[in-house]
Design an enzyme around this catalytic site. Sequence first.
Site, PDB file in Angstrom:
ATOM      1  N   GLU A 104      -5.627  16.505 -11.435  1.00  0.00           N
ATOM      2  CA  GLU A 104      -6.279  16.840 -12.705  1.00  0.00           C
ATOM      3  C   GLU A 104      -7.782  17.030 -12.570  1.00  0.00           C
ATOM      4  OE1 GLU A 104      -4.407  14.994 -16.162  1.00  0.00           O
ATOM      5  OE2 GLU A 104      -6.352  15.005 -17.145  1.00  0.00           O
ATOM      6  N   ASN A 108      -2.037  17.812 -21.208  1.00  0.00           N
ATOM      7  CA  ASN A 108      -2.382  16.770 -22.182  1.00  0.00           C
ATOM      8  C   ASN A 108      -2.607  17.321 -23.574  1.00  0.00           C
ATOM      9  OD1 ASN A 108      -2.311  14.220 -20.905  1.00  0.00           O
ATOM     10  ND2 ASN A 108      -4.053  14.864 -19.664  1.00  0.00           N
ATOM     11  N   GLU A 134       7.528  17.027 -25.956  1.00  0.00           N
ATOM     12  CA  GLU A 134       6.954  17.441 -24.660  1.00  0.00           C
ATOM     13  C   GLU A 134       7.549  18.770 -24.212  1.00  0.00           C
ATOM     14  OE1 GLU A 134       4.391  15.894 -23.473  1.00  0.00           O
ATOM     15  OE2 GLU A 134       4.567  13.716 -23.522  1.00  0.00           O
ATOM     16  N   HIS A 164      -2.718   9.674 -28.028  1.00  0.00           N
ATOM     17  CA  HIS A 164      -3.005   8.370 -27.415  1.00  0.00           C
ATOM     18  C   HIS A 164      -3.768   7.470 -28.389  1.00  0.00           C
ATOM     19  CE1 HIS A 164      -2.539   9.810 -22.945  1.00  0.00           C
ATOM     20  NE2 HIS A 164      -1.391   9.658 -23.556  1.00  0.00           N
ATOM     21  N   LYS A 191       2.038  11.059 -11.868  1.00  0.00           N
ATOM     22  CA  LYS A 191       1.131  10.170 -12.618  1.00  0.00           C
ATOM     23  C   LYS A 191       1.884   8.869 -12.866  1.00  0.00           C
ATOM     24  CE  LYS A 191      -2.066  13.087 -15.180  1.00  0.00           C
ATOM     25  NZ  LYS A 191      -2.473  13.532 -16.531  1.00  0.00           N
ATOM     26  N   ARG A 196       0.818  -1.231   0.000  1.00  0.00           N
ATOM     27  CA  ARG A 196       0.000   0.000   0.000  1.00  0.00           C
ATOM     28  C   ARG A 196       0.843   1.268   0.000  1.00  0.00           C
ATOM     29  NH1 ARG A 196      -3.042  -2.958   3.927  1.00  0.00           N
ATOM     30  NH2 ARG A 196      -4.727  -4.071   2.883  1.00  0.00           N
ATOM     31  N   HIS A 209       5.878   7.608 -27.938  1.00  0.00           N
ATOM     32  CA  HIS A 209       4.879   8.470 -27.294  1.00  0.00           C
ATOM     33  C   HIS A 209       5.064   9.930 -27.726  1.00  0.00           C
ATOM     34  CE1 HIS A 209       2.209  10.089 -24.241  1.00  0.00           C
ATOM     35  NE2 HIS A 209       3.185  10.895 -23.841  1.00  0.00           N
ATOM     36  N   HIS A 255      -2.447  15.075 -26.599  1.00  0.00           N
ATOM     37  CA  HIS A 255      -2.475  13.687 -26.132  1.00  0.00           C
ATOM     38  C   HIS A 255      -3.738  12.936 -26.524  1.00  0.00           C
ATOM     39  CE1 HIS A 255       0.989  15.088 -23.949  1.00  0.00           C
ATOM     40  NE2 HIS A 255       1.160  13.941 -23.313  1.00  0.00           N
ATOM     41  N   ARG A 283      -4.612  20.889 -14.681  1.00  0.00           N
ATOM     42  CA  ARG A 283      -3.583  19.938 -15.110  1.00  0.00           C
ATOM     43  C   ARG A 283      -3.871  19.339 -16.490  1.00  0.00           C
ATOM     44  NH1 ARG A 283      -0.158  15.425 -11.662  1.00  0.00           N
ATOM     45  NH2 ARG A 283       1.017  14.706 -13.466  1.00  0.00           N
ATOM     46  N   LYS A 323       5.862  22.530 -15.311  1.00  0.00           N
ATOM     47  CA  LYS A 323       5.098  21.366 -14.847  1.00  0.00           C
ATOM     48  C   LYS A 323       4.870  21.443 -13.333  1.00  0.00           C
ATOM     49  CE  LYS A 323       3.927  16.661 -15.244  1.00  0.00           C
ATOM     50  NZ  LYS A 323       4.010  15.392 -15.910  1.00  0.00           N
TER      51      LYS A 323
HETATM   52  P1  NAD Z   1      10.974   4.889 -22.883  1.00  0.00           P
HETATM   53  O1  NAD Z   1      10.884   4.843 -21.431  1.00  0.00           O
HETATM   54  O2  NAD Z   1      10.458   3.745 -23.666  1.00  0.00           O
HETATM   55  O3  NAD Z   1      12.494   5.167 -23.284  1.00  0.00           O
HETATM   56  C1  NAD Z   1      12.814   5.292 -24.627  1.00  0.00           C
HETATM   57  C2  NAD Z   1      13.940   4.341 -25.060  1.00  0.00           C
HETATM   58  O4  NAD Z   1      15.180   4.916 -24.693  1.00  0.00           O
HETATM   59  C3  NAD Z   1      13.912   2.987 -24.407  1.00  0.00           C
HETATM   60  O5  NAD Z   1      14.296   2.008 -25.347  1.00  0.00           O
HETATM   61  C4  NAD Z   1      14.958   3.091 -23.312  1.00  0.00           C
HETATM   62  O6  NAD Z   1      15.536   1.862 -22.965  1.00  0.00           O
HETATM   63  C5  NAD Z   1      15.975   3.983 -23.958  1.00  0.00           C
HETATM   64  N1  NAD Z   1      16.777   4.802 -23.066  1.00  0.00           N
HETATM   65  C6  NAD Z   1      16.403   5.418 -21.950  1.00  0.00           C
HETATM   66  N2  NAD Z   1      17.368   6.211 -21.485  1.00  0.00           N
HETATM   67  C7  NAD Z   1      18.411   6.052 -22.319  1.00  0.00           C
HETATM   68  C8  NAD Z   1      19.704   6.630 -22.377  1.00  0.00           C
HETATM   69  N3  NAD Z   1      20.089   7.564 -21.515  1.00  0.00           N
HETATM   70  N4  NAD Z   1      20.534   6.229 -23.353  1.00  0.00           N
HETATM   71  C9  NAD Z   1      20.128   5.330 -24.287  1.00  0.00           C
HETATM   72  N5  NAD Z   1      18.905   4.785 -24.307  1.00  0.00           N
HETATM   73  C10 NAD Z   1      18.053   5.156 -23.326  1.00  0.00           C
HETATM   74  O7  NAD Z   1      10.214   6.191 -23.465  1.00  0.00           O
HETATM   75  P2  NAD Z   1      10.050   7.677 -22.916  1.00  0.00           P
HETATM   76  O8  NAD Z   1       9.845   8.495 -24.111  1.00  0.00           O
HETATM   77  O9  NAD Z   1      11.100   8.037 -21.956  1.00  0.00           O
HETATM   78  O10 NAD Z   1       8.689   7.602 -22.073  1.00  0.00           O
HETATM   79  C11 NAD Z   1       7.465   7.352 -22.706  1.00  0.00           C
HETATM   80  C12 NAD Z   1       6.469   6.933 -21.646  1.00  0.00           C
HETATM   81  O11 NAD Z   1       6.276   7.991 -20.719  1.00  0.00           O
HETATM   82  C13 NAD Z   1       5.108   6.590 -22.197  1.00  0.00           C
HETATM   83  O12 NAD Z   1       4.681   5.373 -21.670  1.00  0.00           O
HETATM   84  C14 NAD Z   1       4.227   7.720 -21.710  1.00  0.00           C
HETATM   85  O13 NAD Z   1       2.902   7.319 -21.521  1.00  0.00           O
HETATM   86  C15 NAD Z   1       4.900   8.085 -20.433  1.00  0.00           C
HETATM   87  N6  NAD Z   1       4.609   9.456 -19.982  1.00  0.00           N
HETATM   88  C16 NAD Z   1       4.188   9.626 -18.713  1.00  0.00           C
HETATM   89  C17 NAD Z   1       3.955  10.904 -18.228  1.00  0.00           C
HETATM   90  C18 NAD Z   1       3.565  11.091 -16.803  1.00  0.00           C
HETATM   91  O14 NAD Z   1       3.199  12.207 -16.430  1.00  0.00           O
HETATM   92  N7  NAD Z   1       3.655  10.077 -15.967  1.00  0.00           N
HETATM   93  C19 NAD Z   1       4.155  12.008 -19.057  1.00  0.00           C
HETATM   94  C20 NAD Z   1       4.610  11.786 -20.366  1.00  0.00           C
HETATM   95  C21 NAD Z   1       4.835  10.497 -20.818  1.00  0.00           C
HETATM   96  N1  GLY Z   2       1.870  14.417 -18.850  1.00  0.00           N
HETATM   97  C1  GLY Z   2       0.607  14.854 -18.376  1.00  0.00           C
HETATM   98  C2  GLY Z   2       0.533  15.087 -16.925  1.00  0.00           C
HETATM   99  O1  GLY Z   2       1.473  14.876 -16.207  1.00  0.00           O
HETATM  100  O2  GLY Z   2      -0.477  15.479 -16.422  1.00  0.00           O
END
Ligand code: NAD
Ligand code: GLY
Length: 381
Positions: free
Chosen positions: A244, A252, A192, A259, A150, A128, A272, A255, A248, A234
Amino acid sequence: MTPLLENAVKVATRDSRYDILIQPGLLATPAAWAGLPHAGGATQAVIVSNPTVAALYEAPLRQALAPHYAQVSTVLLPDGEAHKDWQSLNLVFDHLLARGCDRQTVLFALGGGVVGDMTGFAAASYMRGVPFVQVPTTLLAQVDSSVGGKTAINHPLGKNMIGAFYQPARVVCDLATLATLPPRELSAGLAEVIKYGPIADMAFFGWIESNLPALLARDPAALAHAVKRSCEIKAWVVGQDERESGLRAILNFGHTFGHAIEAGLGYGEWLHGEAVGCGMVMAASLSADLGLVDPAFAQRLQALIAAAGLPTAAPAMPASRWLDLMRLDKKASAGEIRFVLIEGPGQATVRPAPDALVSRVIERHSLPPAPAAAAGGTAGA
Ligand code: NAD
Ligand code: GLY
């Protein structure tokens, strides 16, 4: 206060306060790892990562954590958006239970947004709730996903559908990790970064336009400013509306369309950030069609997105499929899709739009359907 903490971007929500540390070389900076939860006792630190990132950065992170925790272990998840699911999440729980991890255990998310979102969700639910620290290594994760709490996994029917709001104890952005990021991932992160301009700060938008070549060349000063300003915006938004219930949602922008591209094509086909980049082009175009913003602004945004190396034309999908996917968006209410739209440069609003208008935007910004397979070809293979 140490200079490191003085320069940190602060996040303050109703129930939590934490620092975002932004600097090159933080993995090897002892001060970045001091003062974390449950340090000093017979406690465990668990690094969650994937094989790609662990090969590069697990060793320095282990070294940084060793003075503070009695045991440091690592669990590796398969790399990629297609693995942001229950099976991967369970690997974290299997590891924690097999090692007898208690409530004093601290998780460290070492990787991009996929690792960060899954580690956060695991931390929110294990016993938890146990603390976690974000150690983002992609530009996208440093400017967006590691901040704000998130956490989620995907469902085949919709992106980030299962998750929780759960804030990290600290975010450690080591800018030096961006040196190893593939160019396509750097561009995805820029989507982003660009997002923050139209929704909140046109001066920053202008700065990105002027400094895009430096950002693409990974100039350290340009990257440091881009990460810091993005995190400040942010943090400002999340500080006012953590869950949100209103403001917030502007984060998006792009998005709802994005999405739908990710889920429609299958997770991982488009990155993404690529889907968000194209989604912003479509959302800005819809804003212009609704008379909210000058079409010249939508064109200016599209030009910057293209210059950042991002796609600006969506994959071909029937309009009905787009609309079905977008009705599952978390902003939708009673089956009505709500879009983040631009009502003036630097100012966003959340509104519904008529399906006919949305379909027109989809048609305008989509690639033509692929030609049908030639007779005698491999249709159905
Ligand atoms: P990812 O986590 O898939 O990373 C991209 C690629 O880069 C992967 O293959 C990873 O192994 C590689 N990588 C990472 N760091 C590296 C480095 N320093 N050197 C070489 N390779 C490296 O993709 P992302 O773009 O980082 O994240 C996308 C995800 O984030 C999505 O699932 C999206 O929904 C999520 N997201 C969440 C929020 C939130 O607020 N929580 C906001 C935006 C996006
Ligand atoms: N990336 C959207 C949020 O954090 O709300």
